[in-house]
Design an enzyme around this catalytic site. Structure first.
Site, PDB file in Angstrom:
ATOM      1  CG  LEU A  93       4.981 -11.171  -8.152  1.00  0.00           C
ATOM      2  CD1 LEU A  93       5.043 -12.507  -8.872  1.00  0.00           C
ATOM      3  CD2 LEU A  93       5.882 -10.173  -8.853  1.00  0.00           C
ATOM      4  CB  CYS A  94       0.129  -6.714  -9.779  1.00  0.00           C
ATOM      5  SG  CYS A  94       0.623  -5.036  -9.321  1.00  0.00           S
TER       6      CYS A  94
END
Ligand code: SF4
Lengths: 81, 354
Positions: A17-18
């Site tokens: 995930l970012c």
């Protein structure tokens, strides 16, 4: 510019995930030379914004952004800065 | 010839650090920024997971800020080292499990390391000082007049740490004394009033900046902190892995018995995210109706699993049906089918919710 031929690289950032895909991209690009290309594959749609933004800030070019079966493939050419 | 001075900024993505950098740029200083990823950052994750947030702007605010400022940004993953800060904060916690003072000391000391490292490299021009967007009196725990010198001292940056937004309330730092910075052009903000920052943002032409409520990370969130305490308590030790803290951001968390916890997806995006963890957790899927995917954390008995399946069924579209079919899947992939009676909503005890 060196006279070596550019090399092409891949980075699997799936399931991350970012901002992890951005961090991985940043760390990989550190090891590459100007003109080399890197293809990042991610499953977080956030990369569509974040990786191009990171590239703009740091002087690299995004060649293409492709969306395929919930995967995002971003091709980058390493800049000289 | 004057020397081009360079500063390294801690850029969180919020308004204060954005302004702090711009104030320093106005004085002709070259700034580069660093942003630290702790695993608890509010950025990204929940938006990426939850389908209903799909249309929300998913920008990373630190990247956005750097772009507005026209500066380079390095994002560093400190999630492993940061565990020790969260688990054993020397200066304790804030209102929730936020170890703000230790966190700030740690981040500034990291920036100080970068400053030292850059100095050692011959081909790098190095940084002369560090800037943060801290404002005296803004946060009850970390941003008080007494804590400002503690951060400077314990991070090792001492008088090379400049807080451009409240510098006038603090003793002059070396960059001010040496004339690299004009102290008169720094600010004297203090307290929780955000109006001066908003006015300065307007003056600089910044719009659409991020204004996180409470703090820059999930640890300031009461519900999140409760879930983290519960995790530590149930495992009998204060430890966590990155996956644990990601999962605390997703789904409904219920603990019907001390030996296990349920993580129930609230919508399609969360169900998809939880599906990725089916090899690490026992999972319950509703097969006869539309419904959530549930992960079970802990060591449940067979009876516990059937009980949990009834609770999961309560959150499915079959909540009013006589029975609901479920599939209970072990970590090794072995599945068993069961018919269960959905739990009556009024019997789901409030204290089970974490
Ligand atoms: S809110 Fe979170 S990231 Fe910000 S200083 Fe406190 S602990 Fe650190």
């Amino acid at each position: 510019m060196s006279d070596r031929d550019p090399t092409h690289h891949h980075l699997d950032a799936k399931r991350l995930l970012c901002p992890m895909p951005v961090i991985k991209t940043q760390n990989k690009i550190k090891t590459l030379e100007p003109g080399d290309t890197l293809e990042v594959i991610s499953t977080d749609p956030g990369v569509k914004q974040d990786i191009p933004a990171w590239c703009r800030i740091n002087g690299h070019s995004v060649i293409s952004v492709v969306e395929e079966d919930n995967e995002y493939i971003i091709k980058i050419e390493v800049g000289s800065s | 010839m004057t020397i081009q001075r360079k500063a390294i900024a801690l850029l969180s993505g919020g308004l204060d650090s954005l302004l702090a950098v711009r104030v320093i740029q106005e004085q002709g200083i070259l700034v580069e920024a660093v942003n630290f990823y702790t695993g608890f950052c509010v950025e990204g994750h929940t938006h990426a997971i939850r389908k209903k947030h799909k249309d929300k702007n998913k920008r990373n605010n630190a990247l956005w800020s750097a772009e507005q400022l026209g500066i380079k940004l390095h994002i560093e993953d400190i999630s492993e080292e940061y565990k020790d800060i969260v688990i054993n904060p020397k200066h304790g916690y804030g209102a929730n499990l936020n170890p703000c003072l230790d966190c700030k000391i740690f981040m500034v000391s990291k920036a100080q390391l970068m400053l030292n490292r850059a100095r050692e490299l011959v081909d790098q021009s190095g940084f002369d000082f560090i800037i943060t967007g801290e404002v005296v009196g803004q946060r009850p725990k970390s941003q008080r007049k007494e804590t400002m010198p503690i951060i400077a001292r314990e991070s090792g940056s001492d008088d090379l740490l400049v807080r451009p937004l409240c510098a006038k309330n603090l003793p002059p730092t070396r960059p001010e004394r040496e004339g690299w910075l004009d102290r008169d052009k720094l600010y004297g903000f203090s307290g929780r009033n955000r109006k001066p920052q908003m006015a300065l943002a307007e003056q600089f032409g910044f719009e659409d900046y991020a204004q996180p409520a409470g703090g820059c990370c999930f640890l300031t969130d009461e519900n999140y902190s409760k879930k983290l305490s519960d995790l530590w308590q149930s495992r009998g030790e204060r430890k966590y892995e990155l996956d644990d803290i990601m999962l605390l951001k997703v789904g409904r968390h219920l603990r019907p018995e001390p030996n296990y916890k349920m993580i129930v997806g609230r919508e399609e995006g969360e169900n998809n995210f939880l599906t990725g963890y089916r090899k690490e957790f026992i999972s319950i899927k509703i097969t006869s109706h539309g419904g959530p995917l549930t992960l079970i954390d802990g060591a449940p008995t067979e009876a516990d699993l059937l009980f949990a399946a009834r609770i999961a069924a309560r959150y499915s579209q079959g909540h009013s049906a006589d029975t609901v079919s479920v599939e209970i899947r072990a970590k090794n992939g072995v599945c068993t089918e069961h018919n269960v009676i959905p739990f009556p909503p009024q019997d789901v005890k409030a204290e089970w919710h974490i």
